[in-house]
Design a protein around this motif. Structure first.
Motif, PDB file in Angstrom:
ATOM      1  N   ALA A 168       0.926  -1.761  -0.201  1.00  0.00           N
ATOM      2  CA  ALA A 168      -0.089  -0.421  -0.143  1.00  0.00           C
ATOM      3  C   ALA A 168       0.608   1.675   0.005  1.00  0.00           C
ATOM      4  N   CYS A 169       1.087   1.856  -0.904  1.00  0.00           N
ATOM      5  CA  CYS A 169       1.390   3.146  -0.799  1.00  0.00           C
ATOM      6  C   CYS A 169       0.732   5.042  -0.299  1.00  0.00           C
ATOM      7  N   THR A 170       0.480   4.706   0.705  1.00  0.00           N
ATOM      8  CA  THR A 170      -0.210   5.492   1.651  1.00  0.00           C
ATOM      9  C   THR A 170       0.193   6.957   0.874  1.00  0.00           C
ATOM     10  N   PHE A 171      -0.122   7.937  -0.134  1.00  0.00           N
ATOM     11  CA  PHE A 171       0.154   9.352   0.106  1.00  0.00           C
ATOM     12  C   PHE A 171      -0.850  10.274   0.831  1.00  0.00           C
ATOM     13  N   ILE A 172      -0.335  11.519   1.096  1.00  0.00           N
ATOM     14  CA  ILE A 172      -0.764  12.472   2.160  1.00  0.00           C
ATOM     15  C   ILE A 172       0.299  13.300   2.202  1.00  0.00           C
ATOM     16  N   GLY A 173      -0.810  14.737   1.623  1.00  0.00           N
ATOM     17  CA  GLY A 173      -0.409  16.320   1.717  1.00  0.00           C
ATOM     18  C   GLY A 173       1.170  16.710   2.536  1.00  0.00           C
ATOM     19  N   SER A 174       2.076  17.229   2.557  1.00  0.00           N
ATOM     20  CA  SER A 174       2.413  17.727   3.000  1.00  0.00           C
ATOM     21  C   SER A 174       2.546  19.258   3.320  1.00  0.00           C
ATOM     22  N   SER A 175       3.400  19.654   2.483  1.00  0.00           N
ATOM     23  CA  SER A 175       3.700  21.535   1.941  1.00  0.00           C
ATOM     24  C   SER A 175       2.652  22.114   2.509  1.00  0.00           C
ATOM     25  N   ALA A 176       3.367  23.234   3.307  1.00  0.00           N
ATOM     26  CA  ALA A 176       2.289  24.038   3.734  1.00  0.00           C
ATOM     27  C   ALA A 176       1.625  24.932   2.932  1.00  0.00           C
ATOM     28  N   ILE A 177       1.269  24.220   1.162  1.00  0.00           N
ATOM     29  CA  ILE A 177       0.697  24.919   0.654  1.00  0.00           C
ATOM     30  C   ILE A 177      -1.155  24.329   0.944  1.00  0.00           C
ATOM     31  N   ARG A 178      -0.743  23.031   1.183  1.00  0.00           N
ATOM     32  CA  ARG A 178      -2.013  21.910   1.034  1.00  0.00           C
ATOM     33  C   ARG A 178      -1.958  22.542   2.521  1.00  0.00           C
ATOM     34  N   GLU A 203      10.854  19.595   9.470  1.00  0.00           N
ATOM     35  CA  GLU A 203       9.937  19.239  11.066  1.00  0.00           C
ATOM     36  C   GLU A 203       9.136  18.566  10.509  1.00  0.00           C
ATOM     37  N   THR A 204       7.715  18.902   9.795  1.00  0.00           N
ATOM     38  CA  THR A 204       7.291  18.162   9.203  1.00  0.00           C
ATOM     39  C   THR A 204       7.502  17.260   8.726  1.00  0.00           C
ATOM     40  N   ILE A 205       7.833  16.610   7.994  1.00  0.00           N
ATOM     41  CA  ILE A 205       8.250  15.756   7.238  1.00  0.00           C
ATOM     42  C   ILE A 205       9.524  13.971   7.866  1.00  0.00           C
ATOM     43  N   ARG A 206      10.196  15.045   8.587  1.00  0.00           N
ATOM     44  CA  ARG A 206      10.430  14.591   9.971  1.00  0.00           C
ATOM     45  C   ARG A 206       9.954  14.278  11.496  1.00  0.00           C
ATOM     46  N   ALA A 207       8.728  14.498  11.404  1.00  0.00           N
ATOM     47  CA  ALA A 207       7.764  14.204  12.636  1.00  0.00           C
ATOM     48  C   ALA A 207       7.099  12.917  11.342  1.00  0.00           C
ATOM     49  N   LEU A 208       6.347  13.229  10.236  1.00  0.00           N
ATOM     50  CA  LEU A 208       5.531  12.450   9.548  1.00  0.00           C
ATOM     51  C   LEU A 208       6.097  11.257   9.110  1.00  0.00           C
ATOM     52  N   TYR A 209       7.754  11.113   8.705  1.00  0.00           N
ATOM     53  CA  TYR A 209       8.426  10.005   8.429  1.00  0.00           C
ATOM     54  C   TYR A 209       8.541   9.046   9.656  1.00  0.00           C
ATOM     55  N   THR A 210       8.350  10.055  10.812  1.00  0.00           N
ATOM     56  CA  THR A 210       9.329   9.139  12.299  1.00  0.00           C
ATOM     57  C   THR A 210       7.492   7.907  12.912  1.00  0.00           C
ATOM     58  N   THR A 211       6.323   8.912  12.231  1.00  0.00           N
ATOM     59  CA  THR A 211       5.358   7.440  12.737  1.00  0.00           C
ATOM     60  C   THR A 211       4.859   6.802  12.025  1.00  0.00           C
ATOM     61  N   GLY A 266      19.052  16.385  -3.664  1.00  0.00           N
ATOM     62  CA  GLY A 266      19.680  15.494  -3.755  1.00  0.00           C
ATOM     63  C   GLY A 266      20.063  16.076  -1.978  1.00  0.00           C
ATOM     64  N   ALA A 267      19.470  16.854  -1.638  1.00  0.00           N
ATOM     65  CA  ALA A 267      19.775  17.788  -0.365  1.00  0.00           C
ATOM     66  C   ALA A 267      18.231  17.332   0.257  1.00  0.00           C
ATOM     67  N   VAL A 268      17.555  17.041  -0.177  1.00  0.00           N
ATOM     68  CA  VAL A 268      16.183  16.993  -0.135  1.00  0.00           C
ATOM     69  C   VAL A 268      15.715  15.484   1.345  1.00  0.00           C
ATOM     70  N   VAL A 269      16.392  15.053   0.286  1.00  0.00           N
ATOM     71  CA  VAL A 269      16.634  12.797   0.165  1.00  0.00           C
ATOM     72  C   VAL A 269      17.686  13.108   1.822  1.00  0.00           C
ATOM     73  N   SER A 270      18.669  13.764   1.466  1.00  0.00           N
ATOM     74  CA  SER A 270      19.612  13.562   2.972  1.00  0.00           C
ATOM     75  C   SER A 270      18.979  14.557   3.886  1.00  0.00           C
ATOM     76  N   LEU A 271      18.439  15.240   3.874  1.00  0.00           N
ATOM     77  CA  LEU A 271      17.825  16.157   5.494  1.00  0.00           C
ATOM     78  C   LEU A 271      16.466  15.312   5.715  1.00  0.00           C
TER      79      LEU A 271
END
Length: 270
Positions: free
Chosen positions: A94-104, A146-154, A178-183
């Protein structure tokens, strides 16, 4: 690892028959593609029935390619995947998708707490039902780190084995990818997951931002079947461009002749 999708999202609706999709799955299997998106069964009806036929074909013919399905990060979309997987007798990711940007967040009036709760409920449910999960954050490249870290960690703590970083609007340059993947990998919890990348052909050639650089180490790269726009979105990195460039760089050994067959089969579906 490569990923290809069978979802048609063109403005001019041109979804091919299930028979044509099955033909393409066999060609992708011969090409050495690891996993294929066979659709979003949460849409119900004819579409869900087609997803089940493709899953059964992969299981009955013992193909190496593995099926996955798109789903909102909600159990209502995950339940059909569970049911089809059980009836077809094959694991379906299951590739579960969810919006993550400030715009969304602004457009949907979301809060981070709400998304974390949706993530926890959906991923925990899928894992409990024996469905492997790849957690997909849409518009990752424009999201707060920080939003991405929180979502991925959960998601990972709830049992997701893979996460997907998405450049949904074609925002990233190759270095930016490369930078965003590393971050995103800054946390030890997140580093334990399998990473995937979705690039888009908008700002630059999609394959450019999808070619792994030394700091951009991902296990999967998502792409689409050219001419039909089969992918999570029209504009995903075209399969032929990505595979040809990876082969010229000596990073893959996939059969380029089979790639040509996929392209011809796609054109014939128009």
């Amino acid at each position: 690892m490569k990923r290809c999708a069978m979802v048609c999202n063109r403005l001019r609706f041109c979804e091919p028959t299930v028979e044509k999709k099955i033909e393409l799955i066999h060609l992708m299997n011969a090409l050495g593609i690891d996993t294929v998106d066979i659709g979003l069964p949460g849409a119900g009806g004819k579409h869900a029935a087609g997803v089940e036929l493709m899953a059964r074909e992969i299981a009955e013919k013992k193909l190496k390619i593995r099926p996955n399905c798109a789903a909102r990060t909600h159990r209502n979309d995950i339940i059909p995947i569970v049911e089809i997987s059980q009836r077809a007798g094959i694991p379906i990711e299951a590739c579960t998708f969810i919006g993550s940007s400030a715009i969304r967040f602004f457009a949907e009036d979301w809060t981070l707490d709400k998304l974390l709760k949706l993530t926890e409920d959906a991923v925990t449910f899928a894992v409990a039902e024996g469905v492997p999960v790849m957690y997909v954050t849409e518009d990752t490249t424009r999201a707060n780190p920080e939003t991405i870290r929180a979502l991925y960690t959960t998601a990972i703590q709830c049992g997701a084995k893979a996460v997907c970083v998405c450049d949904t609007v074609g925002h990233s340059t190759p270095d930016g990818a490369g930078a965003v993947v590393s971050l995103s990998k800054a946390s030890s919890t997140i580093r334990a997951a399998i990473f995937a990348w979705t690039g888009m052909v908008i700002r630059i050639a999609g394959w450019g931002s999808s070619i792994p650089s030394p700091q951009f180490r991902v296990a999967r790269i998502r792409f689409m079947v050219p001419h039909l726009g089969w992918a999570s979105a029209v504009g995903n990195t075209p399969m032929d461009q990505l595979l040809v460039n990876l082969k010229l760089m000596g990073w893959i050994e996939n059969d380029s002749v089979a790639s040509g067959r996929v392209l011809h089969a796609g054109i014939a579906s128009l």
